[in-house]
Scaffold this motif. Structure first.
Motif, PDB file in Angstrom:
ATOM      1  N   GLY A   1     -21.938  39.896  23.121  1.00 44.70           N
ATOM      2  CA  GLY A   1     -20.928  39.935  22.078  1.00 44.70           C
ATOM      3  C   GLY A   1     -20.173  41.238  21.980  1.00 44.70           C
ATOM      4  O   GLY A   1     -19.268  41.371  21.140  1.00 44.70           O
ATOM      5  N   GLU A   2     -20.491  42.209  22.828  1.00 42.53           N
ATOM      6  CA  GLU A   2     -19.835  43.521  22.745  1.00 42.53           C
ATOM      7  C   GLU A   2     -18.501  43.561  23.473  1.00 42.53           C
ATOM      8  O   GLU A   2     -17.489  44.001  22.916  1.00 42.53           O
ATOM      9  N   THR A   3     -18.483  43.110  24.711  1.00 38.45           N
ATOM     10  CA  THR A   3     -17.288  43.230  25.537  1.00 38.45           C
ATOM     11  C   THR A   3     -16.109  42.465  24.933  1.00 38.45           C
ATOM     12  O   THR A   3     -16.215  41.282  24.620  1.00 38.45           O
ATOM     13  N   GLY A   4     -14.997  43.165  24.765  1.00 33.00           N
ATOM     14  CA  GLY A   4     -13.784  42.533  24.254  1.00 33.00           C
ATOM     15  C   GLY A   4     -13.752  42.331  22.752  1.00 33.00           C
ATOM     16  O   GLY A   4     -12.790  41.749  22.243  1.00 33.00           O
TER      17      GLY A   4
ATOM     18  N   ARG B   1     -13.418  44.430  16.943  1.00 28.75           N
ATOM     19  CA  ARG B   1     -13.958  45.187  15.812  1.00 28.75           C
ATOM     20  C   ARG B   1     -14.920  46.291  16.249  1.00 28.75           C
ATOM     21  O   ARG B   1     -15.568  46.914  15.428  1.00 28.75           O
ATOM     22  N   ILE B   2     -14.994  46.514  17.551  1.00 28.21           N
ATOM     23  CA  ILE B   2     -15.834  47.574  18.083  1.00 28.21           C
ATOM     24  C   ILE B   2     -14.944  48.656  18.682  1.00 28.21           C
ATOM     25  O   ILE B   2     -14.038  48.360  19.461  1.00 28.21           O
TER      26      ILE B   2
ATOM     27  N   ALA C   1     -16.651  37.929  14.759  1.00 26.85           N
ATOM     28  CA  ALA C   1     -15.442  38.690  15.052  1.00 26.85           C
ATOM     29  C   ALA C   1     -14.933  39.446  13.834  1.00 26.85           C
ATOM     30  O   ALA C   1     -14.394  40.539  13.954  1.00 26.85           O
ATOM     31  N   THR C   2     -15.077  38.875  12.642  1.00 25.38           N
ATOM     32  CA  THR C   2     -14.610  39.542  11.419  1.00 25.38           C
ATOM     33  C   THR C   2     -15.792  40.165  10.692  1.00 25.38           C
ATOM     34  O   THR C   2     -15.903  41.381  10.589  1.00 25.38           O
TER      35      THR C   2
ATOM     36  N   GLU D   1     -16.945  46.750  10.813  1.00 23.83           N
ATOM     37  CA  GLU D   1     -16.519  47.555  11.951  1.00 23.83           C
ATOM     38  C   GLU D   1     -17.753  48.242  12.541  1.00 23.83           C
ATOM     39  O   GLU D   1     -18.665  48.646  11.810  1.00 23.83           O
ATOM     40  N   LEU D   2     -17.760  48.381  13.856  1.00 31.39           N
ATOM     41  CA  LEU D   2     -18.845  49.064  14.548  1.00 31.39           C
ATOM     42  C   LEU D   2     -18.254  50.108  15.481  1.00 31.39           C
ATOM     43  O   LEU D   2     -17.392  49.797  16.309  1.00 31.39           O
TER      44      LEU D   2
END
Length: 455
Positions: A166-169, A172-173, A271-272, A288-289
């Motif tokens: 879930g990190e790539t793309g 919110r990261i 995503a949100t 947000e991360l």
């Protein structure tokens, strides 16, 4: 024939290298992927530097600039990245404009007509630097190469060396040090924001976030305790660096920053409203991360060169024991140059932040000393290359001489300083490690500085 030295990167270390090359009567060829000098610095121009001007300007660069009427900044003032650009790098870039090739991204470095397997004639064969830009591909040749491309555009992912699920793309990261008090303020203000990491980038971001209105700040510290992240505090000879840890400790104590220690990211969902899950099953809901887990070198452009790197840190093997974060917590390292940074590929060096590989403890003054020594070696002045011309600040809580109060404690409780092992903080620690133990495990409170230290 005059030797041409290709310098990859027009940041502080690359430009300093060019100034030294010219002083030595050689020709620099500075290749920069950005449209201006200091391309990476512009990404963190909002960040106050914890080292003052005294440690951020190179001697050869100063000589070049002062000859043109430049006035050096007040040595004790701490610049921001923007100050570094406007008051130093941009004037230096203008003075070197004849040797700059901007907008040229280096994609590979090799020897002309031979691959890395071939021995015969290697040292006499020029380097070929392949570049890309708006005008298309281009091949350039040089007699020597200094790779000062840095690591800023290669941030570490949130997992154990790899991106988590879930990190790539994920929009919110963000990575590194976003400008949370400036252009990115609207993205973070009033949100629930988590910061993953424990280095200076993470600490600076956490402190900046704590000043935003109605913002809930969560520190995802991967270490089991925050002691190491807080650093040297008042004992740090770079006062601004020590103040970061002191301020963060206060914010955590007051509850303005919520701490989740031992948090190793396993996945990110959503995503949100995101859900960050740790490897131990803990879950944190955030909007947000910020992943501030350091940076790593891009080694792909060096595939056809004979480069020798430490297996863990991806830095020159001789340098590794001096900067290994498994052994050092403060980032102090003795000055070093051409000898420590040499590779099996003749006339090739990696300098600056990239020379530290994955170690997070680089100081700009170290990079200036590196290129001074490297360029001296390339010019054949091996006496100057071996000479040390830099006195680095130290935190006082790791290897080497620190503040007198801590030196006295070391002498009284630890048997004095270590004499043989680079990874030992005192004589007792050295003996313990020689006998196969992890260290002396001593802990002494120094009231003057409020710092807990081994020695």
């Amino acid at each position: 024939m005059t030797k041409t030295v290709a310098i990859l990167g027009a940041g502080p270390v690359g430009l300093a290298a060019a100034a030294h090359v010219l002083e030595r009567g050689m020709l620099p060829l500075v290749l920069e992927q950005g449209d201006t000098v200091g391309h990476a610095v512009r990404a963190w121009d909002h960040v106050p530097m914890f080292s003052n001007w005294r440690y951020n300007i190179d001697a050869a660069a100063v000589r070049r600039l002062e000859a043109a009427g430049w006035k050096r900044p007040v040595p004790e003032v701490h610049p921001t990245g923007a100050d570094l650009l406007t008051d130093y790098l941009e004037p230096l870039g203008r003075s070197l404009s004849s040797w700059l090739r901007l907008g040229r991204r280096v994609v590979a470095v090799s020897r002309d007509g031979i691959d890395k397997v071939k021995d015969a004639g290697r040292e006499q064969t020029p380097f070929v630097i392949e570049t890309e830009g708006t005008s298309g591909p281009e091949l350039l040749r040089a007699d020597a190469v200094i790779d000062a491309t840095g690591t800023w555009f290669q941030p570490n992912p949130g997992g154990a060396g790899r991106p988590v699920s879930g990190e790539t793309g994920n929009a919110r990261i963000s990575y590194g040090m976003p400008d949370v008090a400036g252009q990115d303020r609207s993205r973070f203000a009033g949100k629930q924001v988590a910061v993953l990491g424990g280095g200076h980038s993470a600490i600076g971001t956490l402190i900046a976030l704590s000043d935003l209105p109605a913002t809930q700040v969560i520190w995802l510290c991967r270490a089991p305790t925050i002691t190491r992240a807080l650093g040297g505090g008042a004992a740090d000879q770079l006062a601004a660096r020590g103040a970061l840890g002191t301020e963060l400790a206060r914010l955590v104590k007051e509850g303005r920053i919520k701490l989740e220690s031992g948090f190793r990211l396993a996945s990110v969902e959503g995503a949100t409203a995101m859900k960050a899950t740790a490897t131990d099953g803990r879950q944190i809901e955030v909007e947000e991360l910020v992943i501030a887990t350091g940076f790593r070198p891009d080694l792909s452009i060096l595939r056809e060169l004979r480069v020798s790197l430490d297996a863990g840190l991806e830095c020159p093997p001789v340098l590794a024991p001096l900067i290994d974060p498994n052994q050092h917590s403060c980032g102090t390292v003795r000055p070093h140059g051409a000898m420590e940074l040499a590779h099996p590929e003749p006339e090739f060096y990696i300098a600056g932040m990239k020379s530290y590989g994955r170690a997070p403890t680089f100081l700009l003054a170290t990079g200036h000393e590196q290129v001074r020594s490297i360029v001296a070696a390339l010019a054949g002045d091996h006496v100057a290359a071996a000479r040390v011309e830099l006195d680095l600040p130290e935190t006082g809580v790791c290897n080497g001489p620190g503040p007198k109060s801590l030196q006295a404690v070391a002498a009284s409780c630890c048997g004095g300083p270590a004499t043989k092992r680079a990874n030992a903080c005192c004589a007792q620690d050295e003996v313990a490690k020689e006998n196969g133990a992890t260290g002396c495990a001593c802990e002494t409170k120094v009231e003057l500085t409020k710092v807990a230290a081994c020695c």
